[in-house]
Design a protein around this motif. Structure first.
Motif, PDB file in Angstrom:
ATOM      1  N   CYS A  52     -69.032 -48.523 -20.124  1.00 26.94           N
ATOM      2  CA  CYS A  52     -69.972 -48.128 -21.167  1.00 26.94           C
ATOM      3  C   CYS A  52     -71.348 -47.777 -20.610  1.00 26.94           C
ATOM      4  O   CYS A  52     -71.703 -48.119 -19.473  1.00 26.94           O
ATOM      5  CB  CYS A  52     -70.105 -49.230 -22.208  1.00 26.94           C
ATOM      6  SG  CYS A  52     -71.010 -50.674 -21.670  1.00 26.94           S
ATOM      7  N   VAL A  53     -72.105 -47.095 -21.428  1.00 21.48           N
ATOM      8  CA  VAL A  53     -73.497 -46.758 -21.133  1.00 21.48           C
ATOM      9  C   VAL A  53     -74.373 -47.527 -22.110  1.00 21.48           C
ATOM     10  O   VAL A  53     -74.103 -47.531 -23.317  1.00 21.48           O
ATOM     11  CB  VAL A  53     -73.754 -45.243 -21.297  1.00 21.48           C
ATOM     12  CG1 VAL A  53     -75.248 -44.931 -21.176  1.00 21.48           C
ATOM     13  CG2 VAL A  53     -72.954 -44.452 -20.274  1.00 21.48           C
ATOM     14  N   LEU A  54     -75.387 -48.192 -21.590  1.00 21.12           N
ATOM     15  CA  LEU A  54     -76.381 -48.844 -22.442  1.00 21.12           C
ATOM     16  C   LEU A  54     -77.668 -48.042 -22.311  1.00 21.12           C
ATOM     17  O   LEU A  54     -78.302 -48.028 -21.257  1.00 21.12           O
ATOM     18  CB  LEU A  54     -76.594 -50.294 -22.018  1.00 21.12           C
ATOM     19  CG  LEU A  54     -77.488 -51.150 -22.908  1.00 21.12           C
ATOM     20  CD1 LEU A  54     -76.957 -51.195 -24.337  1.00 21.12           C
ATOM     21  CD2 LEU A  54     -77.598 -52.566 -22.360  1.00 21.12           C
ATOM     22  N   ARG A  55     -78.025 -47.357 -23.380  1.00 21.74           N
ATOM     23  CA  ARG A  55     -79.195 -46.465 -23.359  1.00 21.74           C
ATOM     24  C   ARG A  55     -80.329 -47.079 -24.173  1.00 21.74           C
ATOM     25  O   ARG A  55     -80.114 -47.564 -25.277  1.00 21.74           O
ATOM     26  CB  ARG A  55     -78.817 -45.098 -23.942  1.00 21.74           C
ATOM     27  CG  ARG A  55     -79.972 -44.106 -24.027  1.00 21.74           C
ATOM     28  CD  ARG A  55     -79.515 -42.768 -24.542  1.00 21.74           C
ATOM     29  NE  ARG A  55     -78.675 -42.078 -23.575  1.00 21.74           N
ATOM     30  CZ  ARG A  55     -79.140 -41.446 -22.498  1.00 21.74           C
ATOM     31  NH1 ARG A  55     -80.443 -41.436 -22.241  1.00 21.74           N
ATOM     32  NH2 ARG A  55     -78.312 -40.839 -21.671  1.00 21.74           N
ATOM     33  N   PHE A  56     -81.529 -47.047 -23.608  1.00 24.54           N
ATOM     34  CA  PHE A  56     -82.701 -47.536 -24.323  1.00 24.54           C
ATOM     35  C   PHE A  56     -83.580 -46.347 -24.676  1.00 24.54           C
ATOM     36  O   PHE A  56     -83.858 -45.496 -23.822  1.00 24.54           O
ATOM     37  CB  PHE A  56     -83.469 -48.549 -23.459  1.00 24.54           C
ATOM     38  CG  PHE A  56     -82.665 -49.783 -23.164  1.00 24.54           C
ATOM     39  CD1 PHE A  56     -82.632 -50.832 -24.070  1.00 24.54           C
ATOM     40  CD2 PHE A  56     -81.909 -49.879 -22.010  1.00 24.54           C
ATOM     41  CE1 PHE A  56     -81.871 -51.968 -23.817  1.00 24.54           C
ATOM     42  CE2 PHE A  56     -81.148 -51.004 -21.741  1.00 24.54           C
ATOM     43  CZ  PHE A  56     -81.131 -52.054 -22.654  1.00 24.54           C
ATOM     44  N   VAL A  57     -84.004 -46.289 -25.935  1.00 28.85           N
ATOM     45  CA  VAL A  57     -84.725 -45.116 -26.428  1.00 28.85           C
ATOM     46  C   VAL A  57     -86.109 -45.518 -26.909  1.00 28.85           C
ATOM     47  O   VAL A  57     -86.255 -46.295 -27.867  1.00 28.85           O
ATOM     48  CB  VAL A  57     -83.940 -44.442 -27.572  1.00 28.85           C
ATOM     49  CG1 VAL A  57     -84.737 -43.266 -28.141  1.00 28.85           C
ATOM     50  CG2 VAL A  57     -82.577 -43.968 -27.079  1.00 28.85           C
ATOM     51  N   PHE A  58     -87.126 -45.011 -26.236  1.00 30.49           N
ATOM     52  CA  PHE A  58     -88.526 -45.111 -26.663  1.00 30.49           C
ATOM     53  C   PHE A  58     -88.988 -43.678 -26.811  1.00 30.49           C
ATOM     54  O   PHE A  58     -89.229 -42.982 -25.827  1.00 30.49           O
ATOM     55  CB  PHE A  58     -89.348 -45.864 -25.604  1.00 30.49           C
ATOM     56  CG  PHE A  58     -90.791 -46.070 -25.971  1.00 30.49           C
ATOM     57  CD1 PHE A  58     -91.151 -46.853 -27.056  1.00 30.49           C
ATOM     58  CD2 PHE A  58     -91.812 -45.489 -25.213  1.00 30.49           C
ATOM     59  CE1 PHE A  58     -92.485 -47.065 -27.384  1.00 30.49           C
ATOM     60  CE2 PHE A  58     -93.141 -45.689 -25.536  1.00 30.49           C
ATOM     61  CZ  PHE A  58     -93.483 -46.481 -26.615  1.00 30.49           C
ATOM     62  N   ILE A  59     -89.070 -43.203 -28.041  1.00 32.64           N
ATOM     63  CA  ILE A  59     -89.141 -41.766 -28.288  1.00 32.64           C
ATOM     64  C   ILE A  59     -90.335 -41.101 -27.619  1.00 32.64           C
ATOM     65  O   ILE A  59     -90.273 -39.941 -27.203  1.00 32.64           O
ATOM     66  CB  ILE A  59     -89.124 -41.466 -29.809  1.00 32.64           C
ATOM     67  CG1 ILE A  59     -88.835 -39.992 -30.060  1.00 32.64           C
ATOM     68  CG2 ILE A  59     -90.408 -41.916 -30.477  1.00 32.64           C
ATOM     69  CD1 ILE A  59     -87.514 -39.506 -29.501  1.00 32.64           C
ATOM     70  N   TYR A  60     -91.414 -41.828 -27.437  1.00 36.06           N
ATOM     71  CA  TYR A  60     -92.612 -41.229 -26.859  1.00 36.06           C
ATOM     72  C   TYR A  60     -92.396 -40.752 -25.423  1.00 36.06           C
ATOM     73  O   TYR A  60     -93.073 -39.830 -24.962  1.00 36.06           O
ATOM     74  CB  TYR A  60     -93.769 -42.222 -26.916  1.00 36.06           C
ATOM     75  CG  TYR A  60     -94.076 -42.712 -28.306  1.00 36.06           C
ATOM     76  CD1 TYR A  60     -94.729 -41.903 -29.229  1.00 36.06           C
ATOM     77  CD2 TYR A  60     -93.677 -43.981 -28.724  1.00 36.06           C
ATOM     78  CE1 TYR A  60     -94.988 -42.348 -30.518  1.00 36.06           C
ATOM     79  CE2 TYR A  60     -93.927 -44.431 -30.010  1.00 36.06           C
ATOM     80  CZ  TYR A  60     -94.586 -43.610 -30.898  1.00 36.06           C
ATOM     81  OH  TYR A  60     -94.833 -44.051 -32.178  1.00 36.06           O
ATOM     82  N   THR A  61     -91.476 -41.386 -24.699  1.00 38.02           N
ATOM     83  CA  THR A  61     -91.255 -41.015 -23.294  1.00 38.02           C
ATOM     84  C   THR A  61     -90.004 -40.163 -23.096  1.00 38.02           C
ATOM     85  O   THR A  61     -89.643 -39.849 -21.965  1.00 38.02           O
ATOM     86  CB  THR A  61     -91.158 -42.280 -22.418  1.00 38.02           C
ATOM     87  OG1 THR A  61     -90.093 -43.125 -22.910  1.00 38.02           O
ATOM     88  CG2 THR A  61     -92.459 -43.058 -22.445  1.00 38.02           C
TER      89      THR A  61
END
Length: 336
Positions: A272-281
């Protein structure tokens, strides 16, 4: 530069120290802003409130970056002035705004806001200013969670927190893109919102066996994408629901020092892929593609966010408190 109205001041909400909404938020007349090169000025009709606005006001992870802050990243209105003469044709254009206050002291909680031209996106004629002000952070975040790893047509998607503003955006965009969507909620009011957004399966996070229900509905295949508002609490469920090679996207946390314990063997076996999303970056190229898709979804009539509260600017502190206390289901808006 295009001609501008003679008005020299505007009504705006602001704070000059961090703290509780009713203690630090003020509403008063401030000088109106002027656009510089590469910028446009928007007469704001509706401002959208997000959890990051609360975190900035309360000092969640950083101190005051400017002596005075006009809050809010999202909004919608009409361009009334431009900084570059070659963009004069944009004057009068209806737009939705994203990241208005990121890296700047002034956001959309004011009569006027100045933003880089690319951050004032044409708003399709069939979309209201209320809908436009509900895009920005929620829609861009949802898009990144869903599409960063490829097309989702024909895929299975699980949205953990399907009645939240990002969760609702994820359901709307995923259904528009041709995915099957399950969503978790915590009460019947939230279930109503998730169903209205188009979720094919709505489950009670507290009382249903989420993994068993999803495996049953997907022929034991599991889900290819998970959009999660609280991966720290939901990771075991996520892993049990995930298809081989699936992606879990996390976009929120409760505390700035939250940490995640990852079951490495299970993760490796899932591939699996664990993706973290902080839209500003998120890279601008990805945001540009997201904007294309969001506007296509809007134009098709398939994007209908749930508006939970709308107040006038003088009541902005009430809006902050409502969002902070989780007493509202749906988007919180401020009218100007």
């Amino acid at each position: 530069m295009s001609s501008m109205p003679e008005k020299k001041s505007m009504k705006a909400a602001f704070y000059e120290r961090q703290g509780p909404a009713h203690e630090v938020l003020c509403v008063a007349e401030l000088p109106d802003p002027r656009p510089g090169p590469g910028e446009v000025r928007v007469r704001v009709h509706v401002s959208g409130l997000n959890p990051t606005d609360l975190k900035a006001r309360t000092g969640f992870s950083s101190a005051m970056p400017y002596p005075r802050i006009i809050p809010h990243q999202d909004g919608a209105g009409v361009i009334d002035a431009v900084g570059d003469p070659n963009e004069a044709g944009r004057v009068g254009q209806r737009v939705w705004i994203f990241e208005a206050q990121y890296g700047r002291p002034a956001g959309t909680a004011a009569d006027y806001v100045v933003v880089p031209s690319a951050q004032a996106v044409p708003l399709p004629d069939n979309a209201s200013f209320e809908v436009g002000a509900s895009l920005g952070i929620p829609a861009l975040t949802a898009h990144r969670c869903l599409f960063a790893d490829g097309d989702i047509r024909g895929k299975n998607v699980l949205v953990q927190g399907g009645a939240g503003v990002v969760g609702t955006a994820a359901i709307l965009l995923a259904k528009w893109a041709g995915a099957w969507v399950a969503a978790t909620v915590m009460n019947e009011a939230q279930a109503t919102v998730a169903r209205a957004a188009g979720a094919d399966l709505v489950l009670d996070r507290l009382n249903d066996d989420v993994a068993t229900a999803i495996k049953a509905r997907t022929g034991n295949a599991g889900v290819d994408r998970i959009v999660d508002v609280n991966v720290k609490a939901n990771l075991d469920i996520d892993m049990a629901c995930l298809a081989p090679g699936g992606v879990i996207s996390s976009y929120a946390m409760s505390h700035a020092d939250d940490a995640l314990a990852l079951p490495l063997l299970s993760a490796m076996m899932h591939g699996c892929v664990l993706r973290f999303v902080f839209i500003y970056t998120v890279p601008m190229a990805a945001k540009i593609q997201a904007i294309r898709d969001i506007n296509a979804c809007l134009a098709s009539g398939d994007y209908a966010p749930h508006i939970g509260m709308k107040v006038e600017l003088d009541k902005i502190a009430d809006a902050h408190v409502a969002l902070e206390s989780a007493s509202v289901v749906g988007k919180v808006l401020v009218a100007l």
